[in-house]
Design a protein around this motif. Structure first.
Motif, PDB file in Angstrom:
ATOM      1  N   ALA B 770      59.935 103.562 -87.884  1.00 37.03           N
ATOM      2  CA  ALA B 770      58.788 103.132 -88.690  1.00 37.03           C
ATOM      3  C   ALA B 770      59.219 102.070 -89.684  1.00 37.03           C
ATOM      4  O   ALA B 770      58.581 101.022 -89.825  1.00 37.03           O
ATOM      5  N   TYR B 774      57.968  98.250 -89.631  1.00 38.83           N
ATOM      6  CA  TYR B 774      57.318  97.770 -90.853  1.00 38.83           C
ATOM      7  C   TYR B 774      58.002  96.508 -91.353  1.00 38.83           C
ATOM      8  O   TYR B 774      57.362  95.505 -91.649  1.00 38.83           O
ATOM      9  N   ALA B 855      51.971 106.403 -82.710  1.00 41.70           N
ATOM     10  CA  ALA B 855      51.220 106.618 -83.951  1.00 41.70           C
ATOM     11  C   ALA B 855      52.041 106.181 -85.155  1.00 41.70           C
ATOM     12  O   ALA B 855      51.556 105.457 -86.036  1.00 41.70           O
ATOM     13  N   VAL B 856      53.307 106.594 -85.178  1.00 40.67           N
ATOM     14  CA  VAL B 856      54.132 106.278 -86.337  1.00 40.67           C
ATOM     15  C   VAL B 856      54.346 104.779 -86.461  1.00 40.67           C
ATOM     16  O   VAL B 856      54.198 104.197 -87.542  1.00 40.67           O
ATOM     17  N   SER B 857      54.661 104.110 -85.328  1.00 40.04           N
ATOM     18  CA  SER B 857      54.953 102.686 -85.506  1.00 40.04           C
ATOM     19  C   SER B 857      53.674 101.894 -85.747  1.00 40.04           C
ATOM     20  O   SER B 857      53.698 100.905 -86.480  1.00 40.04           O
ATOM     21  N   ALA B 859      51.136 103.056 -87.458  1.00 40.69           N
ATOM     22  CA  ALA B 859      50.872 103.295 -88.882  1.00 40.69           C
ATOM     23  C   ALA B 859      51.734 102.381 -89.730  1.00 40.69           C
ATOM     24  O   ALA B 859      51.288 101.817 -90.734  1.00 40.69           O
ATOM     25  N   ALA B 860      52.977 102.207 -89.287  1.00 41.35           N
ATOM     26  CA  ALA B 860      53.886 101.339 -90.038  1.00 41.35           C
ATOM     27  C   ALA B 860      53.400  99.897 -89.995  1.00 41.35           C
ATOM     28  O   ALA B 860      53.696  99.106 -90.890  1.00 41.35           O
ATOM     29  N   CYS B 861      52.662  99.554 -88.934  1.00 44.32           N
ATOM     30  CA  CYS B 861      52.182  98.178 -88.811  1.00 44.32           C
ATOM     31  C   CYS B 861      50.898  97.932 -89.590  1.00 44.32           C
ATOM     32  O   CYS B 861      50.533  96.788 -89.857  1.00 44.32           O
ATOM     33  N   LEU B 862      50.185  99.016 -89.905  1.00 43.14           N
ATOM     34  CA  LEU B 862      48.872  98.848 -90.526  1.00 43.14           C
ATOM     35  C   LEU B 862      48.981  98.135 -91.863  1.00 43.14           C
ATOM     36  O   LEU B 862      48.182  97.247 -92.163  1.00 43.14           O
TER      37      LEU B 862
END
Lengths: 113, 880
Positions: B770, B774, B855-857, B859-862
């Motif tokens: 993540a 990010y 999902a985690v990556s 979310a990290a991109c959001l």
């Protein structure tokens, strides 16, 4: 090392090799000998002499030995190695070719073109 | 290094002497030409120039600048690192955690798998065991007969020895303790290449039951109990109530494999036990070890053993049966054999830790590439001013190696902590686990390893600078090097996602195996059962009535406790290790041609053992106390046994003999009941081995386990159990008091610990991934601020900008997932042997892992994508 006023770049090494090729010399002796064999025309900046000597020694073109100077002081004497002799021969030939070429170029007259 | 420093000092002295000589000669010449001395000296110094700079140039010319240069680089690097504490902290922490995890596991792998056994020439040590694979007995130790028949007759062995691990009640009345005691033949210590520091080893005369009253102490026991008495030889130690003479003391630190034994006694046997009739009475307590003759190979030893077995069994009436059971004696490396059980899982975990380190390293490399990109201009300027590309690389190299080094130091701290945790939680359950610990070699290896890591991480940066160097002339905003670096960063992220997916799948498979194993019904009701191990000395309880009397009093006492439903005794309870198998001969059953004799779990039970353990009754009745004391031999078998031998018939009333051959008619056991099959040695046992339960007197052992079922929480019965035993005989030690549930739990430790560790690794891997995603996406956004600003100014909608960055992330994610699926497949194959009821390629696990990572990556991109969407044209264009 840009303190070689009056000297073309790269020629100091050649001169040092020539000087020590005649007879093993200490650093100060090299300076005097170059002055002597160039008929006092070339004056080596003293500060650039030693770095050049160390570089040539590092390249195994000259070898150093501690000995006694004329006035009985301990001094470091440099002499030419086999590799140095070869390098001196090559550089001399190269220089002669270059000098001849430049000299012929500079002496060209308009009629010859 | 010191030589170098020393020659450096000499060089300095000589150089200064030479330069001084020059100036003095020149001064002398000037004086000779008529210049006054003072003026001459001044002129000489002036014309010579700055001595310091000449010296510096000389040093440089000699190539002696290495150390000065390094010092300068390190200073520069530490300045750079101090200037960006956030980056530095992240980098060091990432590396520290990853290196620490690797160090912890490597300490375990090193102690167990890599480090040779602590004996001279350990590679020459082997063990030999009998195997009857077709009878479902993979391993059956060795028999006393094996030992006597092989000793001195196998040319490939320089020496051969037998040992048996057991226990005894040691000490004077009133001060007894149960101690682990290894019984060993005279050559044992010689085979290992050691000998007592005090006294002697056992002699051949001490190998009969009548003359075996000798004992050798370990250094620890000698110091603790005898205050390191130098005149210990000849003193007495009471073992099981009988005085044994101390004949020797072992060197400090001596430990045989993982044995906890503090006392060594002679391995004695009667002439009857050494006869050929007992050749196959191995059992899982007696083991052979041998030291190979110099130059001999395991293959040679194996063929000599095979040849001897074939020759010996020629006179054996049961030879055909043994051959049908697939009998062989295998010679294997002592070290390899001892650690075989944990090898795969340890290597898998180490691979997982390495994967974690790669993820961490890749993260760092990405951050470094980003830094390098943002410093590209500065570096270009410096190159224009004469810095060589080598200079630039050396500088970033120093910075990265310094980071890696600091990470390594933190890693050592974390690793030391991890090793302590391993030691505290279960190192003693690992073979050779006591050897686990931090040592200087590990520290040195970690420092060397992290420095190497630093060098490796420099490579992409060096590559970037070289590309940058080539592309610098163009002076454009986005150089080709920038694009190449971006491609590299994206490749790294893809690899990172793939690795995280592999780790997550691996952990998932282990976790799922654990869950499946835990869900296996053990076949009995484990709740509300308390168990404890008793050692009744047969030297004190010399005959059956006294032994049964002890059992009876104890069971009566326990049944009288409030809440106790039933209590029983058995030679061993399921899932507690060391469940021995032996043969039984069923009357009226003829083995089919090619059918192997079967190894069956065999127990002796007393009291209401089956009720206490909650066994299911399928047919007939349980054994009871009266059977133990009655005259008619009866037994109970489990359903696997009944189905195998009497399929379609009732088992009740059938008869069988203990052992591999039929005996006298009156010794035949009549089956009175069939109980449900239980998991005997592990919950993951699948094969229906079959079990026979005999009355205690028929199959007994001085060490038994008492089981109590109560209505209250079983733990509340612990004091009552201890009190009951103490009241009957304070000399009888009771150990290992645990609930049956705790025993089941413990039997799963080799599954639980790795699963937990792998789970921990995957969480860290997820976090790192993540963080990496990010970081890279944030940078991409920051780099394209202007472009985005322009687009927004031209009317682009924030959603489309957000979508653009999310699509980058999605592409990386897709590529990483595809790669990761392939890696997960390979990992599954490697883990095949340690999985339980989970296919190596488990779709649901893979999907869950991929979804989690996705999902985690994402979310990290959001955050960076929304930041991109919020960029206002004004501020973006106002920047630089």
């Amino acid at each position: 090392m840009g303190k070689n006023a009056g000297l073309l770049p790269g020629t100091l090494d050649m001169l040092i090799l020539k000087a020590v090729s005649l007879k093993p010399l200490h650093g100060y002796g090299v300076l005097l000998r170059i002055r002597q064999i160039s008929g006092d025309a070339l004056d080596i900046p003293q500060g650039s002499l030693y770095p050049a000597l160390y570089r040539l020694e590092h390249q195994d073109l000259i070898a150093a030995d501690w000995g006694t100077s004329d006035n009985n002081r301990k001094a470091k004497f440099y002499k030419l190695t086999t590799a140095g002799r070869r390098r001196l021969r090559d550089e001399t030939a190269g220089w002669n070719r270059l000098a001849a070429a430049i000299s012929s170029a500079l002496n060209t007259t308009p009629e010859e073109v | 290094m010191w030589k170098r420093v020393w020659s450096r000092r000499k060089f300095e002295e000589k150089m200064q002497e030479e330069l001084r000589f020059h100036i003095e000669e020149y001064t002398a010449d000037l004086i000779r030409s008529g210049i006054p001395a003072e003026e001459a000296a001044r002129r000489a110094r002036v014309e010579f120039g700055s001595a310091a700079s000449v010296q510096e140039e000389c040093r440089q010319a000699r190539g002696l600048l290495f150390f000065d240069e390094l010092k300068r680089q390190i200073r520069h690097a530490s300045r750079l690192l101090r200037k960006s504490p956030g980056f530095t902290m992240t980098a060091i922490l990432t590396l520290g955690v990853c290196i620490g995890a690797n160090l912890t596991l490597f300490a375990v792998v090193d102690a167990i798998l890599l480090r040779p056994l602590p004996f001279p020439e350990p590679e020459r040590l082997v063990t030999i065991f009998n195997t009857y694979p077709k009878a479902n007995v993979e391993r059956d130790g060795s028999s006393i007969t094996n030992y006597y028949e092989r000793r001195g007759r196998i040319a490939a062995f320089a020496s051969l020895s037998m040992y048996r691990q057991g226990s005894g009640i040691v000490g004077e009345p009133g001060y007894t303790e149960r101690e682990i005691i290894n019984r060993v033949t005279p050559e044992f210590f010689g085979t290992l290449g050691t000998r007592p520091v005090l006294g002697r080893v056992f002699t051949e005369e001490e190998t009969t039951p009548a003359t075996d009253k000798a004992v050798i102490l370990t250094d620890g026991y000698w110091r603790e109990r005898f205050n390191a008495d130098p005149n210990i030889a000849g003193r007495r130690v009471r073992i099981d109530g009988i005085a044994n003479t101390v004949v020797g003391v072992l060197p400090a630190g001596f430990r045989f494999l993982s044995s906890e034994a503090r006392l060594y006694a002679p391995f004695s046997s009667s002439p009857e036990e050494r006869t050929s009739g007992n050749r196959h009475s191995g059992g899982n307590a007696k083991h052979l070890i041998a030291r190979m003759a110099p130059g001999a190979t395991i293959e040679q030893a194996q063929s000599q053993i095979d040849a001897q077995n074939a020759a010996l069994d020629r006179d054996n009436p049961r030879a055909a049966m043994m051959a049908e059971a697939g009998f062989r004696s295998l010679v294997v490396s002592l070290h390899g054999d001892h650690t075989a059980g944990v090898r795969t899982i340890l290597l898998c975990l180490q691979a997982g830790a390495l994967g974690l380190l790669i993820i961490g390293g890749v993260n760092l490399m990405n951050l470094l590439l980003i830094r390098a990109s943002s410093r590209a201009k500065e570096i270009a300027v410096r190159q224009a001013l004469g810095a060589t590309w080598w200079h630039v690389i050396a500088e970033s190299g120093t910075e990265i190696v310094a980071l890696a080094f600091a990470g390594g130091i933190l890693g050592i701290a974390i690793g030391a902590f991890g090793v302590q945790a391993v030691i505290r939680f279960g190192a003693d359950r690992l073979p050779l686990g006591s050897q686990i610990g931090m040592n200087a070699q590990l520290v040195v290896a970690t420092i060397a390893g992290s420095s190497l890591l630093g060098v490796l991480m420099t490579i992409p940066i060096a590559w970037f600078h070289l590309r940058n160097h080539a592309a610098i002339q163009t002076e454009s905003r986005s150089t080709t090097a920038g694009r190449a670096a971006q491609r590299l960063r994206h490749a790294f992220i893809t690899g990172q996602i793939a690795l995280a997916l592999v780790l997550l799948t691996g952990a998932g498979l282990l976790g799922l195996s654990l869950e499946k194993a835990m869900a296996v019904p053990p076949g009995f009701r484990a709740d509300h059962v308390l168990t404890g191990q008793l050692s009744v000395s047969w030297n004190v309880y010399r005959n059956w009535p006294s032994r049964l009397g002890f059992n009876e009093r104890l069971l009566n006492e326990l049944r009288g406790q409030p809440g106790v439903v039933s209590a029983g005794i058995a030679s061993n309870v399921p899932l507690s290790g060391n469940s021995g198998k032996s043969a039984a001969t069923v009357i009226g059953y003829a083995r089919r041609p090619g059918e192997s004799p079967r190894g069956l779990y065999s127990y002796g039970v007393d009291g209401d053992y089956f009720a206490a353990m909650g066994f299911a009754l399928r047919e007939g009745r349980f054994l009871n106390a009266a059977d133990t004391r009655g005259k008619v031999p009866v037994c109970v078998v489990d359903e696997d046994f009944a189905r195998y031998y009497w399929a379609g018939k009732t088992a009740i009333g059938q008869q069988l003999f203990q052992g591999a051959s039929a005996g006298r008619e009156q010794d035949a056991f009549t089956v009175v009941g069939v109980v449900g099959a239980v998991k005997q040695s592990e919950l993951t046992d699948e094969a229906p081995h079959g079990a026979v339960y005999y009355p205690y007197v028929m199959r007994s052992d001085p060490s038994v386990i008492v089981a109590i079922r109560s209505q209250q929480p079983p733990e509340s019965l612990v004091p009552a159990l201890q009190r009951a035993v103490r009241q009957i005989d304070p000399e009888v030690p009771i150990t290992g008091i645990r609930t049956m549930e705790a025993r089941i739990d413990q039997s799963l430790v080799t599954r639980r610990s790795p699963a937990l560790l792998a789970g921990l690794f995957s969480v860290v891997a997820l976090l790192l991934t993540a963080l990496g995603t990010y970081g890279v996406l944030s940078y991409a956004v920051a780099q394209r601020r202007r472009e985005i600003g322009v687009r927004v100014a031209l009317g682009a909608r924030p959603e489309s900008i957000r979508a653009q960055f999310l699509s980058i992330a999605l592409r990386l994610l897709a590529a990483g997932t595809v790669l990761g699926l392939f890696g997960a497949w390979l990992t599954g194959q490697a883990m095949r042997t340690i999985l339980f009821h989970v296919p190596p390629f488990h779709l649901a696990t893979l999907l869950a892992a991929a979804l989690t990572i996705g999902a985690v990556s994402l979310a990290a991109c959001l955050i960076p994508s929304s930041r991109a969407a919020r960029i206002s044209p004004m501020e973006a264009l106002a920047d630089d």
